[in-house]
Design an enzyme around this catalytic site. Structure first.
Site, PDB file in Angstrom:
ATOM      1  N   MET A  33       0.849  -1.194   0.000  1.00 17.01           N
ATOM      2  CA  MET A  33       0.000   0.000   0.000  1.00 17.01           C
ATOM      3  C   MET A  33       0.889   1.251   0.000  1.00 17.01           C
ATOM      4  O   MET A  33       0.460   2.337   0.353  1.00 17.01           O
ATOM      5  CB  MET A  33      -0.938  -0.014   1.206  1.00 17.01           C
ATOM      6  CG  MET A  33      -1.905  -1.207   1.157  1.00 17.01           C
ATOM      7  SD  MET A  33      -3.429  -0.981   2.045  1.00 17.01           S
ATOM      8  CE  MET A  33      -2.834  -0.770   3.708  1.00 17.01           C
ATOM      9  N   LEU A  36       6.721   2.992   1.449  1.00  9.39           N
ATOM     10  CA  LEU A  36       7.665   1.870   1.492  1.00  9.39           C
ATOM     11  C   LEU A  36       8.788   2.107   2.508  1.00  9.39           C
ATOM     12  O   LEU A  36       9.360   3.188   2.574  1.00  9.39           O
ATOM     13  CB  LEU A  36       8.268   1.636   0.102  1.00  9.39           C
ATOM     14  CG  LEU A  36       7.255   1.328  -1.008  1.00  9.39           C
ATOM     15  CD1 LEU A  36       7.980   1.059  -2.325  1.00  9.39           C
ATOM     16  CD2 LEU A  36       6.350   0.152  -0.653  1.00  9.39           C
ATOM     17  N   HIS A  40       9.565  -3.484   3.208  1.00  3.50           N
ATOM     18  CA  HIS A  40       9.104  -3.723   1.833  1.00  3.50           C
ATOM     19  C   HIS A  40      10.285  -4.045   0.913  1.00  3.50           C
ATOM     20  O   HIS A  40      10.169  -4.873   0.005  1.00  3.50           O
ATOM     21  CB  HIS A  40       8.389  -2.483   1.292  1.00  3.50           C
ATOM     22  CG  HIS A  40       7.108  -2.147   1.982  1.00  3.50           C
ATOM     23  ND1 HIS A  40       6.958  -1.047   2.783  1.00  3.50           N
ATOM     24  CD2 HIS A  40       5.912  -2.787   1.988  1.00  3.50           C
ATOM     25  CE1 HIS A  40       5.720  -0.999   3.250  1.00  3.50           C
ATOM     26  NE2 HIS A  40       5.067  -2.045   2.785  1.00  3.50           N
ATOM     27  N   ARG A 152       5.859 -11.648   6.884  1.00  8.22           N
ATOM     28  CA  ARG A 152       5.269 -12.444   7.970  1.00  8.22           C
ATOM     29  C   ARG A 152       4.756 -11.573   9.101  1.00  8.22           C
ATOM     30  O   ARG A 152       4.115 -12.079  10.006  1.00  8.22           O
ATOM     31  CB  ARG A 152       6.301 -13.435   8.506  1.00  8.22           C
ATOM     32  CG  ARG A 152       6.628 -14.481   7.462  1.00  8.22           C
ATOM     33  CD  ARG A 152       7.534 -15.521   8.015  1.00  8.22           C
ATOM     34  NE  ARG A 152       6.827 -16.317   8.982  1.00  8.22           N
ATOM     35  CZ  ARG A 152       7.044 -17.599   9.196  1.00  8.22           C
ATOM     36  NH1 ARG A 152       7.952 -18.233   8.514  1.00  8.22           N
ATOM     37  NH2 ARG A 152       6.377 -18.257  10.110  1.00  8.22           N
ATOM     38  N   ASP A 154       2.412  -9.501   8.880  1.00  8.77           N
ATOM     39  CA  ASP A 154       0.965  -9.654   8.726  1.00  8.77           C
ATOM     40  C   ASP A 154       0.694 -11.150   8.562  1.00  8.77           C
ATOM     41  O   ASP A 154       0.321 -11.627   7.483  1.00  8.77           O
ATOM     42  CB  ASP A 154       0.486  -8.859   7.517  1.00  8.77           C
ATOM     43  CG  ASP A 154       0.674  -7.365   7.719  1.00  8.77           C
ATOM     44  OD1 ASP A 154      -0.004  -6.797   8.572  1.00  8.77           O
ATOM     45  OD2 ASP A 154       1.545  -6.789   7.048  1.00  8.77           O
TER      46      ASP A 154
HETATM   47  O1  PAF Z   1      -0.044  -5.758   3.432  1.00  8.42           O
HETATM   48  C1  PAF Z   1      -0.490  -4.834   2.718  1.00  8.42           C
HETATM   49  O2  PAF Z   1       0.155  -3.815   2.497  1.00  8.42           O
HETATM   50  C2  PAF Z   1      -1.879  -4.975   2.103  1.00  8.42           C
HETATM   51  O3  PAF Z   1      -2.750  -5.604   2.983  1.00  8.42           O
HETATM   52  C3  PAF Z   1      -1.871  -5.648   0.734  1.00  8.42           C
HETATM   53  C4  PAF Z   1      -1.370  -7.084   0.799  1.00  8.42           C
HETATM   54  C5  PAF Z   1      -0.985  -4.860  -0.225  1.00  8.42           C
HETATM   55  C6  PAF Z   1      -3.281  -5.694   0.146  1.00  8.42           C
HETATM   56  O4  PAF Z   1      -3.795  -4.414  -0.014  1.00  8.42           O
END
Ligand code: PAF
Length: 297
Positions: A33, A36, A40, A152, A154
């Site tokens: 999303m 970054l 990421h 991981r 999330d």
């Molecule tokens: O983890 C995230 O940033 C979001 O939940 C995702 C996987 C990009 C889905 O919108």
């Protein structure tokens, strides 16, 4: 390194990636999303190890936010994100120009992953995983990646997306990447920027609590209540509130009941508020941890 191509619509994305696949290139997808951070970038590097063409998607997905959540104030930093992707040699960024690119007027399809979505985050954010599963399926279908990399941190999201891809026979390998942490153990998250200096210092209680439980587990503790107490003690002392501290089956994400004993592998997950900022974190007990995934004590 060259600048990544920034694509704003589905048709161009499909065209570019179909051409790449025809040239025999494996596509690696990193859904994000935006906003970054180094976490990421670790996902990008993992994608690079497994694919020849790396695509980062940047889309603040409205359907995964509840009515009182931070959709409007979620950080949007496209220019800086493009620069960070350029530094990692990302080939293509898919950054839809508007939510209607992925949710055209009149669309109404949502995906529900039943059991895996139900508890922990699902209990507090009832429509969250429906939004996550739906957007990830859309991204997989428009990009056609061979692999997609998810952090991981999330953990439940990772399980939900893996389940969804498997149940729908989507030809994509879901690759987990270890949680990236700050020097003091706090998991990297786009939401960390919301924390005041005071709350940032207090948030260290999360990795402290998780580390205490890891030590107890490694010393042989298997009682759910005892392990949860180790996590809760430092967090309760400083947090504004705790949404949950739970021990769950590492595959189904169904919590072990109070008073029970855990298996040899279980996910220990927390959601905690500091001020108005909600942070999540987890550790999988009974699993080898690499250096990046060690919770600081
Ligand atoms: O983890 C995230 O940033 C979001 O939940 C995702 C996987 C990009 C889905 O919108």
């Amino acid at each position: 390194m060259g600048q990544p191509l920034v694509v704003r619509d589905v048709e161009t994305l499909r065209e570019k990636l179909a051409a790449a696949r025809e040239r025999g290139l494996r596509v690696g997808l990193v859904p994000t999303m935006g906003a970054l951070h180094d976490g990421h970038l670790a996902l990008v590097r993992e994608a690079r190890r497994r694919a020849q063409l790396v695509v980062v998607t940047i889309f603040v997905n409205p359907t995964q936010f509840g009515p009182n959540e931070d959709f409007t104030r979620y950080p949007r930093t496209l220019e800086a994100d493009v620069a960070r992707c350029a530094g990692e040699g990302v080939d293509l960024i898919f950054a839809p120009s508007d939510p209607s690119v992925l949710y055209p007027p009149g669309e109404e399809t949502r995906l529900r992953v039943s059991t895996t979505s139900q508890h922990l985050e699902g209990a507090f954010r009832p429509t969250h995983f429906e939004g996550v599963a739906t957007i990830c399926a859309k991204l997989f279908l428009v990009a056609g990646p061979s692999v997609a990399v998810f952090g991981r941190k999330d953990y439940q999201q990772l399980r939900v997306v893996s389940r969804m891809a498997r149940d729908l026979f989507l030809p994509v390998e879901i690759v987990p990447c270890p949680t990236q942490r700050e020097a003091d153990g706090l998991a990297r998250s786009s939401r960390n920027v919301y924390l005041s200096a005071d709350d940032r210092a207090k948030a260290r209680a999360i990795p402290t609590g998780l580390a205490a439980a890891v030590r107890a587990f490694e010393a042989g503790e298997r009682h759910v209540d005892a392990l949860l107490a180790r996590v809760r003690a430092p967090i309760e002392a400083v947090a504004t509130s705790i949404d949950y501290v739970a021990l769950a089956n590492a595959d189904s994400v169904v919590p072990f009941p109070a008073g029970s004993m855990i298996d040899d592998r279980a996910v220990l997950a927390v959601a905690v508020r500091f001020g108005s900022t909600r942070l999540i974190d987890n550790v999988v007990l009974g699993e080898e941890r690499g250096p990046a995934d060690v919770v600081a004590g």
